[in-house]
Design an enzyme around this catalytic site. Structure first.
Site, PDB file in Angstrom:
ATOM      1  N   GLU A 210       0.807  -1.083  -0.257  1.00  0.00           N
ATOM      2  CA  GLU A 210      -0.038  -0.178   0.114  1.00  0.00           C
ATOM      3  C   GLU A 210       0.947   1.190   0.027  1.00  0.00           C
ATOM      4  O   GLU A 210       1.524   1.529   1.016  1.00  0.00           O
ATOM      5  CB  GLU A 210      -0.662  -0.237   1.072  1.00  0.00           C
ATOM      6  CG  GLU A 210      -1.806  -1.191   1.043  1.00  0.00           C
ATOM      7  CD  GLU A 210      -2.942  -1.031   0.288  1.00  0.00           C
ATOM      8  OE1 GLU A 210      -2.902   0.000  -0.215  1.00  0.00           O
ATOM      9  OE2 GLU A 210      -3.672  -2.008   0.223  1.00  0.00           O
ATOM     10  N   CYS A 244      -2.350   9.364   2.475  1.00  0.00           N
ATOM     11  CA  CYS A 244      -1.774   8.924   1.326  1.00  0.00           C
ATOM     12  C   CYS A 244      -2.974   9.060   0.240  1.00  0.00           C
ATOM     13  O   CYS A 244      -2.566   8.922  -1.110  1.00  0.00           O
ATOM     14  CB  CYS A 244      -1.394   7.542   1.367  1.00  0.00           C
ATOM     15  SG  CYS A 244      -2.952   6.335   1.911  1.00  0.00           S
TER      16      CYS A 244
END
Length: 468
Positions: A210, A244
């Site tokens: 990720e 993010c």
């Protein structure tokens, strides 16, 4: 002396003994994880405030509630997720049992980041425990208050023969990655992601990465600028921009930019007051290294809103930059802070070309009163996730997978997707020891007739008819 060897041996022995496989054990661990959140809510909020100056609201919404929601969902659906999944059969296997069994991988490693140090630790942990794995958890040393809670308090709630927290910085993590794991789940930067993937490749260990990237946000001329500004400002400056999936830059026409700037200023003032530094709702940069990096980016383009900073408090004001060049550092790296560049484009096609010239982002956003414009951006681009006319609200749905594509990552999780990520999907066919005359069609000596019959028998059937 290897500091991890004994811990890893203990966990692998527990897995090989079958301790984590029963549904009752998995459910008990998940319930204990829920108690950890409930019993230590104030402790967790204090740690988040110390590390990132997170408000109680941000901590609850983006860390505690999401983690608890994943636990509740997993407990409610655990037996259904674990159940063997029957599959269609062909004529040759009509009397047999064909199914997919979800097996735990074994010993898994979760490496968590600092920006959402509870959420991005516990949500993958829920999937790993629900799937029946033994888990080594490596929290970030950068968010050290949360690291301390996770290392000292969390293990007291879980079975320590099957779960361990390990500590350290890059050197210790590198040493940990030399060991063989059955699955590695990493959240962090693309640079470190490459290191993790290289280490995993030595053992042919599967990974979920990720990562991040520069998430574009297209704003169409046909929009209400204040509505767009409210939504963009909220999810750009949430957690001081250290998210993010936050929008990394806006793409819009020069005309829309001029309408958007006063709307953004209005939203920032309403959210954080005339002096955002005094607002209890605005976070701080995690450490001096990140603060210095971000402060240098303030020199790119021209500051249209904000731009103030305070090194002692690691404070950077909610900032909007204009007249930014593509070659400047702020457009070359993920910003990961409360800075929002606006890049001018002449048309939707130019915006799409701008997006597609770059690496595929973790998230992509499009704002327009025209659903056709939003759908056009969706159809002609690629990203890990997409949201039209809002920010990262797609992250609140456990029914949607979360993950990147290309440079923004690989693999997915949240909800059942987490369970599936940490499960090996084993193909199983149980056949009868009898009926050998039927099977004789496939044995030599071969004949054209036997081949025709065998090919018909092997065709995939679209129904589940059990008659021969």
């Amino acid at each position: 002396m290897d500091p991890f060897e004994d811990t890893l041996r203990r966990l692998r022995e527990a897995f090989n003994a079958g301790r984590t496989r029963p549904a009752e054990f998995r459910a008990a661990q998940l319930r204990s994880l829920g108690r950890f959140l409930q019993d230590n809510k104030q402790l967790l909020q204090d740690a988040l405030a110390q590390d990132l100056h997170k408000s109680a609201f941000e901590s609850e919404v983006s860390e505690i509630a999401i983690s608890q929601g994943e636990i509740t969902l997993a407990l409610r659906n655990l037996r259904a997720w674990m159940k063997d999944e029957t599959v269609p059969k062909n004529l040759a296997t009509q009397l047999d049992s064909a199914f997919i069994r979800k097996e735990p991988f074994g010993l898994v490693l979760i490496i968590a980041p600092w920006n959402y140090p509870l959420n991005l630790t516990l949500v993958p942990l829920v999937g790993a425990l629900a799937a029946g794995n033994c888990v080594v958890l490596k929290p970030s040393e950068i968010s050290n208050s949360m690291e301390k809670v996770l290392a000292e308090v969390l293990p007291t709630y879980l079975d320590q023969s099957c779960f361990a927290v390990v500590l350290g910085g890059p050197q210790e993590t590198g040493q940990l990655l030399e060991h063989k794991f059955d699955y590695i789940f990493f959240t962090g930067s693309p640079r470190v992601g490459r290191i993790v993937m290289t280490a995993a490749a030595k053992h042919l260990t599967p990974v979920t990465l990720e990562l991040g990237g520069k998430n574009p946000c297209y704003v169409d001329d046909n929009c209400d600028p204040q509505t767009v500004a409210n939504r963009v400002a909220w999810f750009r400056y949430f957690n001081a921009g250290q998210t993010c999936v936050a929008p990394d830059y806006i793409l819009c026409s020069p005309e829309t930019r001029e309408r958007l700037l006063p709307a953004l200023q209005s939203a920032i003032t309403r959210f954080y007051g005339d002096d955002p530094q005094g607002s209890p709702n605005l976070g701080r940069i995690i450490n001096q290294k990140q603060f210095q990096r971000l402060r240098a980016l303030l020199g790119c383009g021209r500051v249209a809103i904000g731009g103030q900073s305070n090194e002692r408090e690691r404070y950077i004001a909610p900032t909007v930059l204009v007249d930014v060049q593509e070659t400047e550092p702020v457009m070359q790296e993920e910003i990961f802070g409360p800075i929002l560049p606006i890049v001018s484009v002449r048309s939707l096609d130019e915006a799409i070309d701008f997006i597609n010239r770059r690496e595929k982002p973790l998230a992509l956003y499009a704002f327009s009163n025209s659903s056709q414009v939003v759908k056009r951006v969706l159809a002609r681009t690629s990203s890990g996730g997409f949201c039209g006319n809002d920010g990262f609200m797609h992250m609140t749905l456990a029914s949607l997978p979360f993950g990147g594509v290309g440079a923004s990552g690989m693999g997915r999780y949240h909800g059942k997707f987490s369970f599936d990520t940490f499960s090996h999907h084993r193909a199983c066919l149980l056949r009868s020891p009898g009926m050998e005359k039927v099977n004789a069609l496939r044995y030599p000596p071969h004949s054209p007739r036997n081949l025709r019959v065998l090919l018909v028998a092997m065709e995939t059937r679209c129904c589940s008819c059990t008659l021969l």
